[in-house]
Design an enzyme around this catalytic site. Structure first.
Site, PDB file in Angstrom:
ATOM      1  CG  ASN A 224      -1.711   1.238   1.412  1.00 11.04           C
ATOM      2  OD1 ASN A 224      -1.773   2.066   0.494  1.00 11.04           O
ATOM      3  ND2 ASN A 224      -2.334   1.394   2.577  1.00 11.04           N
ATOM      4  CD1 TRP A 225       3.350   1.023  -2.909  1.00  7.16           C
ATOM      5  CD2 TRP A 225       3.305   2.173  -4.832  1.00  7.16           C
ATOM      6  NE1 TRP A 225       3.975   0.272  -3.865  1.00  7.16           N
ATOM      7  CE2 TRP A 225       3.977   0.951  -5.058  1.00  7.16           C
ATOM      8  CE3 TRP A 225       3.150   3.066  -5.900  1.00  7.16           C
ATOM      9  CZ2 TRP A 225       4.488   0.596  -6.302  1.00  7.16           C
ATOM     10  CZ3 TRP A 225       3.660   2.712  -7.141  1.00  7.16           C
ATOM     11  CH2 TRP A 225       4.332   1.491  -7.345  1.00  7.16           C
ATOM     12  CE  LYS A 226      -0.016   3.088   4.876  1.00  2.90           C
ATOM     13  NZ  LYS A 226       0.169   3.149   6.314  1.00  2.90           N
TER      14      LYS A 226
ATOM     15  CG  HIS B  79      -5.617   1.943   5.329  1.00  4.80           C
ATOM     16  ND1 HIS B  79      -5.137   2.835   6.248  1.00  4.80           N
ATOM     17  CD2 HIS B  79      -4.642   1.026   5.142  1.00  4.80           C
ATOM     18  CE1 HIS B  79      -3.903   2.466   6.592  1.00  4.80           C
ATOM     19  NE2 HIS B  79      -3.584   1.375   5.935  1.00  4.80           N
TER      20      HIS B  79
ATOM     21  CD  GLU C  57      -2.655   5.385   6.895  1.00  5.90           C
ATOM     22  OE1 GLU C  57      -2.661   5.457   5.656  1.00  5.90           O
ATOM     23  OE2 GLU C  57      -1.733   4.817   7.534  1.00  5.90           O
TER      24      GLU C  57
ATOM     25  CD  GLU D 267      -3.227  -2.416   7.317  1.00  7.35           C
ATOM     26  OE1 GLU D 267      -2.218  -2.721   6.669  1.00  7.35           O
ATOM     27  OE2 GLU D 267      -3.751  -1.288   7.258  1.00  7.35           O
TER      28      GLU D 267
ATOM     29  N   GLY E  68       2.967   2.028  10.879  1.00  4.88           N
ATOM     30  CA  GLY E  68       3.952   3.103  10.757  1.00  4.88           C
ATOM     31  C   GLY E  68       4.670   3.437  12.049  1.00  4.88           C
TER      32      GLY E  68
ATOM     33  CB  SER F 291       5.631  -2.159  11.868  1.00 10.62           C
ATOM     34  OG  SER F 291       5.301  -0.802  12.149  1.00 10.62           O
TER      35      SER F 291
ATOM     36  N   GLY G 183       3.042  -1.122   4.198  1.00  7.39           N
ATOM     37  CA  GLY G 183       3.193   0.296   3.895  1.00  7.39           C
ATOM     38  C   GLY G 183       4.652   0.632   3.627  1.00  7.39           C
ATOM     39  N   GLY G 184       5.335   1.115   4.652  1.00  6.28           N
ATOM     40  CA  GLY G 184       6.712   1.622   4.519  1.00  6.28           C
ATOM     41  C   GLY G 184       7.660   0.682   3.792  1.00  6.28           C
TER      42      GLY G 184
HETATM   43  P1  13P Z   1       3.311   0.212   7.657  1.00  5.44           P
HETATM   44  O1  13P Z   1       3.783  -1.075   6.999  1.00  5.44           O
HETATM   45  O2  13P Z   1       4.056   1.409   7.174  1.00  5.44           O
HETATM   46  O3  13P Z   1       3.225   0.076   9.134  1.00  5.44           O
HETATM   47  O4  13P Z   1       1.810   0.438   7.117  1.00  5.44           O
HETATM   48  C1  13P Z   1       0.900  -0.606   7.202  1.00  5.44           C
HETATM   49  C2  13P Z   1      -0.317  -0.224   6.458  1.00  5.44           C
HETATM   50  O5  13P Z   1      -1.061   0.655   6.890  1.00  5.44           O
HETATM   51  C3  13P Z   1      -0.607  -0.903   5.197  1.00  5.44           C
HETATM   52  O6  13P Z   1      -1.876  -0.620   4.735  1.00  5.44           O
END
Ligand code: 13P
Length: 253
Positions: A10-12, A96, A98, A168, A174, A213, A234-235
Protein backbone atom coordinates in the site's frame (compact mmCIF):
# COMPACT_ATOMS: atom_id res chain seq x y z
CA UNK A 1 -7.64 -25.69 3.26
CA UNK A 2 -4.75 -24.13 1.45
CA UNK A 3 -4.98 -20.44 0.80
CA UNK A 4 -2.68 -18.64 -1.63
CA UNK A 5 -0.50 -16.10 0.14
CA UNK A 6 -1.19 -12.51 -0.93
CA UNK A 7 1.36 -9.78 -0.38
CA UNK A 8 0.26 -6.25 -1.20
CA UNK A 9 2.12 -2.97 -1.02
CA UNK A 10 0.00 0.00 0.00
CA UNK A 11 1.91 3.01 -1.27
CA UNK A 12 -0.51 5.41 0.47
CA UNK A 13 0.10 9.01 -0.72
CA UNK A 14 3.56 8.32 -2.08
CA UNK A 15 5.17 8.19 -5.52
CA UNK A 16 4.72 9.94 -8.81
CA UNK A 17 3.97 7.98 -11.97
CA UNK A 18 7.67 7.85 -12.89
CA UNK A 19 8.66 6.62 -9.42
CA UNK A 20 5.92 4.01 -9.43
CA UNK A 21 6.94 2.74 -12.84
CA UNK A 22 10.56 2.46 -11.71
CA UNK A 23 9.63 0.40 -8.65
CA UNK A 24 7.47 -1.97 -10.68
CA UNK A 25 10.18 -2.47 -13.31
CA UNK A 26 12.58 -3.56 -10.57
CA UNK A 27 9.99 -5.71 -8.81
CA UNK A 28 8.92 -7.39 -12.03
CA UNK A 29 12.33 -8.93 -12.58
CA UNK A 30 12.45 -10.40 -9.09
CA UNK A 31 9.00 -11.92 -9.10
CA UNK A 32 9.02 -13.23 -12.70
CA UNK A 33 7.49 -16.71 -12.73
CA UNK A 34 6.57 -16.57 -9.03
CA UNK A 35 3.54 -18.76 -8.42
CA UNK A 36 3.66 -19.22 -4.66
CA UNK A 37 1.92 -15.91 -3.94
CA UNK A 38 -0.16 -13.12 -5.37
CA UNK A 39 1.87 -9.91 -5.47
CA UNK A 40 -0.05 -6.63 -5.57
CA UNK A 41 0.90 -2.96 -5.59
CA UNK A 42 -1.61 -0.25 -4.64
CA UNK A 43 -0.47 3.15 -5.94
CA UNK A 44 -2.33 6.46 -5.64
CA UNK A 45 -4.96 7.01 -8.35
CA UNK A 46 -2.72 9.26 -10.45
CA UNK A 47 -0.03 6.59 -10.65
CA UNK A 48 -2.28 3.62 -11.48
CA UNK A 49 -2.09 4.03 -15.27
CA UNK A 50 1.71 4.08 -15.41
CA UNK A 51 2.01 1.21 -12.94
CA UNK A 52 -0.57 -0.93 -14.75
CA UNK A 53 1.32 -0.41 -17.99
CA UNK A 54 4.63 -1.37 -16.37
CA UNK A 55 3.08 -4.41 -14.68
CA UNK A 56 1.31 -5.68 -17.82
CA UNK A 57 2.28 -9.25 -18.67
CA UNK A 58 3.89 -9.80 -15.23
CA UNK A 59 2.54 -11.57 -12.15
CA UNK A 60 2.08 -8.22 -10.39
CA UNK A 61 -1.53 -7.18 -9.83
CA UNK A 62 -2.57 -3.56 -9.41
CA UNK A 63 -4.85 -2.34 -6.64
CA UNK A 64 -6.46 0.99 -5.77
CA UNK A 65 -6.70 2.53 -2.30
CA UNK A 66 -10.40 3.41 -2.40
CA UNK A 67 -13.56 3.01 -4.48
CA UNK A 68 -16.91 4.80 -4.47
CA UNK A 69 -20.19 2.88 -4.37
CA UNK A 70 -21.98 4.80 -7.10
CA UNK A 71 -21.40 4.12 -10.80
CA UNK A 72 -20.87 7.82 -11.55
CA UNK A 73 -22.29 11.20 -10.67
CA UNK A 74 -21.74 14.24 -8.48
CA UNK A 75 -19.16 12.81 -6.03
CA UNK A 76 -16.21 15.17 -6.27
CA UNK A 77 -12.93 13.49 -5.48
CA UNK A 78 -14.24 9.93 -5.70
CA UNK A 79 -13.52 7.13 -8.20
CA UNK A 80 -15.93 4.43 -9.45
CA UNK A 81 -15.42 0.71 -9.97
CA UNK A 82 -15.60 1.07 -13.73
CA UNK A 83 -12.94 3.80 -13.73
CA UNK A 84 -10.66 1.51 -11.75
CA UNK A 85 -11.31 -1.55 -13.90
CA UNK A 86 -10.70 0.29 -17.14
CA UNK A 87 -7.39 1.57 -15.72
CA UNK A 88 -6.09 -1.97 -15.15
CA UNK A 89 -7.05 -2.35 -11.48
CA UNK A 90 -7.95 -5.79 -10.06
CA UNK A 91 -7.83 -5.19 -6.30
CA UNK A 92 -9.07 -2.42 -4.05
CA UNK A 93 -8.27 -1.54 -0.45
CA UNK A 94 -11.42 -0.63 1.50
CA UNK A 95 -11.72 0.89 4.97
CA UNK A 96 -8.05 1.47 5.72
CA UNK A 97 -7.65 2.86 9.24
CA UNK A 98 -6.29 6.11 7.82
CA UNK A 99 -9.54 6.53 5.88
CA UNK A 100 -11.54 5.70 9.00
CA UNK A 101 -9.45 8.06 11.14
CA UNK A 102 -9.01 11.07 8.84
CA UNK A 103 -11.79 10.83 6.22
CA UNK A 104 -14.86 9.75 8.10
CA UNK A 105 -14.99 6.18 6.78
CA UNK A 106 -17.39 4.03 8.82
CA UNK A 107 -18.41 0.39 8.80
CA UNK A 108 -21.46 1.46 6.78
CA UNK A 109 -19.40 3.18 4.05
CA UNK A 110 -17.05 0.18 4.04
CA UNK A 111 -20.08 -2.01 3.40
CA UNK A 112 -21.26 0.15 0.47
CA UNK A 113 -17.80 0.25 -1.10
CA UNK A 114 -17.39 -3.50 -0.61
CA UNK A 115 -20.65 -4.25 -2.41
CA UNK A 116 -19.62 -2.03 -5.34
CA UNK A 117 -16.22 -3.73 -5.60
CA UNK A 118 -17.74 -7.23 -5.55
CA UNK A 119 -20.41 -6.30 -8.10
CA UNK A 120 -17.65 -5.11 -10.44
CA UNK A 121 -15.54 -8.24 -9.99
CA UNK A 122 -12.74 -6.43 -8.18
CA UNK A 123 -10.97 -8.22 -5.32
CA UNK A 124 -11.61 -6.20 -2.15
CA UNK A 125 -8.98 -5.95 0.59
CA UNK A 126 -11.06 -4.92 3.60
CA UNK A 127 -9.10 -3.48 6.52
CA UNK A 128 -10.04 -3.99 10.15
CA UNK A 129 -8.11 -3.33 13.34
CA UNK A 130 -8.28 -1.84 16.80
CA UNK A 131 -6.78 1.35 18.25
CA UNK A 132 -4.22 1.17 21.04
CA UNK A 133 -6.71 2.33 23.68
CA UNK A 134 -9.21 -0.28 22.49
CA UNK A 135 -6.61 -3.05 22.88
CA UNK A 136 -5.53 -1.73 26.28
CA UNK A 137 -9.10 -1.62 27.54
CA UNK A 138 -9.81 -5.19 26.40
CA UNK A 139 -12.08 -4.20 23.51
CA UNK A 140 -10.11 -5.68 20.60
CA UNK A 141 -12.51 -8.55 19.90
CA UNK A 142 -15.62 -6.39 20.21
CA UNK A 143 -14.15 -3.83 17.80
CA UNK A 144 -13.13 -6.47 15.25
CA UNK A 145 -16.51 -8.21 15.52
CA UNK A 146 -18.33 -4.91 14.90
CA UNK A 147 -16.14 -4.01 11.93
CA UNK A 148 -16.72 -7.43 10.39
CA UNK A 149 -20.44 -7.80 11.09
CA UNK A 150 -21.31 -4.28 9.93
CA UNK A 151 -18.75 -4.10 7.15
CA UNK A 152 -19.81 -7.45 5.68
CA UNK A 153 -23.57 -7.15 6.20
CA UNK A 154 -25.60 -8.51 3.30
CA UNK A 155 -22.68 -10.26 1.55
CA UNK A 156 -23.27 -13.81 0.23
CA UNK A 157 -20.99 -16.68 1.14
CA UNK A 158 -20.17 -17.24 -2.53
CA UNK A 159 -18.89 -13.65 -2.83
CA UNK A 160 -17.17 -13.79 0.55
CA UNK A 161 -14.55 -16.23 -0.73
CA UNK A 162 -13.19 -13.49 -2.99
CA UNK A 163 -12.73 -11.01 -0.15
CA UNK A 164 -9.31 -10.50 1.40
CA UNK A 165 -9.35 -9.18 4.97
CA UNK A 166 -6.40 -7.17 6.28
CA UNK A 167 -5.94 -7.16 10.03
CA UNK A 168 -4.09 -3.94 10.75
CA UNK A 169 -3.85 -3.08 14.43
CA UNK A 170 -3.73 0.71 14.30
CA UNK A 171 -1.01 0.87 16.99
CA UNK A 172 1.31 -1.12 14.69
CA UNK A 173 0.90 1.02 11.57
CA UNK A 174 3.95 3.10 10.76
CA UNK A 175 5.13 2.89 14.37
CA UNK A 176 7.73 0.14 14.04
CA UNK A 177 5.73 -1.80 16.67
CA UNK A 178 4.73 -5.03 14.94
CA UNK A 179 2.22 -7.29 16.64
CA UNK A 180 4.05 -10.39 17.83
CA UNK A 181 3.23 -13.51 15.79
CA UNK A 182 1.17 -14.79 18.76
CA UNK A 183 -0.85 -11.59 19.14
CA UNK A 184 -1.42 -11.40 15.39
CA UNK A 185 -2.38 -15.08 15.13
CA UNK A 186 -4.88 -14.73 17.98
CA UNK A 187 -6.55 -11.79 16.23
CA UNK A 188 -6.56 -13.59 12.87
CA UNK A 189 -8.10 -16.71 14.43
CA UNK A 190 -10.78 -14.54 16.03
CA UNK A 191 -11.47 -12.81 12.69
CA UNK A 192 -11.80 -16.18 10.96
CA UNK A 193 -14.21 -17.34 13.66
CA UNK A 194 -16.34 -14.24 13.04
CA UNK A 195 -16.20 -14.86 9.29
CA UNK A 196 -17.28 -18.45 9.88
CA UNK A 197 -20.28 -17.22 11.86
CA UNK A 198 -21.28 -15.11 8.84
CA UNK A 199 -20.22 -17.24 5.89
CA UNK A 200 -19.78 -20.81 7.17
CA UNK A 201 -17.17 -22.92 5.39
CA UNK A 202 -16.36 -20.10 2.93
CA UNK A 203 -14.41 -18.49 5.80
CA UNK A 204 -11.74 -21.14 5.39
CA UNK A 205 -11.07 -19.97 1.84
CA UNK A 206 -10.77 -16.29 2.79
CA UNK A 207 -7.30 -14.81 3.01
CA UNK A 208 -6.48 -12.69 6.07
CA UNK A 209 -3.40 -10.47 5.68
CA UNK A 210 -1.48 -8.93 8.52
CA UNK A 211 -0.50 -5.26 8.26
CA UNK A 212 1.45 -2.96 10.58
CA UNK A 213 5.22 -2.52 10.43
CA UNK A 214 5.70 -5.74 8.51
CA UNK A 215 9.20 -5.97 7.08
CA UNK A 216 11.72 -8.54 5.87
CA UNK A 217 12.89 -9.28 9.41
CA UNK A 218 9.46 -10.27 10.77
CA UNK A 219 7.55 -11.40 7.66
CA UNK A 220 8.56 -15.04 7.77
CA UNK A 221 7.42 -15.65 11.34
CA UNK A 222 4.14 -13.81 10.80
CA UNK A 223 3.19 -15.55 7.56
CA UNK A 224 4.11 -18.92 9.11
CA UNK A 225 1.13 -18.56 11.49
CA UNK A 226 -1.82 -20.77 10.54
CA UNK A 227 -4.32 -17.94 10.00
CA UNK A 228 -1.96 -15.34 8.51
CA UNK A 229 -2.18 -15.53 4.73
CA UNK A 230 0.07 -12.69 3.68
CA UNK A 231 0.67 -9.04 4.35
CA UNK A 232 -0.47 -5.52 3.58
CA UNK A 233 2.67 -3.45 3.69
CA UNK A 234 3.19 0.30 3.89
CA UNK A 235 6.71 1.62 4.52
CA UNK A 236 8.56 -1.55 3.52
CA UNK A 237 6.81 -1.61 0.13
CA UNK A 238 8.14 1.77 -0.99
CA UNK A 239 11.59 0.61 -2.05
CA UNK A 240 11.93 -2.29 -4.48
CA UNK A 241 14.80 -3.88 -2.56
CA UNK A 242 12.88 -3.82 0.76
CA UNK A 243 9.69 -5.19 -0.78
CA UNK A 244 11.56 -7.93 -2.64
CA UNK A 245 13.41 -8.95 0.54
CA UNK A 246 10.10 -9.04 2.43
CA UNK A 247 8.44 -11.19 -0.25
CA UNK A 248 11.33 -13.67 -0.15
CA UNK A 249 11.14 -13.92 3.64
CA UNK A 250 7.35 -14.22 3.72
CA UNK A 251 7.53 -17.10 1.26
CA UNK A 252 10.66 -18.56 2.93
CA UNK A 253 12.46 -18.53 -0.43
P1 13P B 1 3.31 0.21 7.66
O1 13P B 1 3.78 -1.07 7.00
O2 13P B 1 4.06 1.41 7.17
O3 13P B 1 3.22 0.08 9.13
O4 13P B 1 1.81 0.44 7.12
C1 13P B 1 0.90 -0.61 7.20
C2 13P B 1 -0.32 -0.22 6.46
O5 13P B 1 -1.06 0.66 6.89
C3 13P B 1 -0.61 -0.90 5.20
O6 13P B 1 -1.88 -0.62 4.73
Amino acid sequence: MSRKVIIAGNWKMNKTAAEGRELVEALKKSVAGLEAAEIVVCPPFTTIGAVAEAAAGSVIGVGAQNIHWAANGAFTGEISADMLKTSGVKYVIIGHSERRQYFGETNATVNSRLKAALAAGLIPIVCVGELLEERESGKTEAVLAGQIREGFAGIDAKDAEKIVVAYEPVWAIGTGKTATPDIAQAAHAFIRQELRALFGAAADAMRIQYGGSMKASNARELVAQPDIDGGLIGGAALKAEDFIALIREALAL
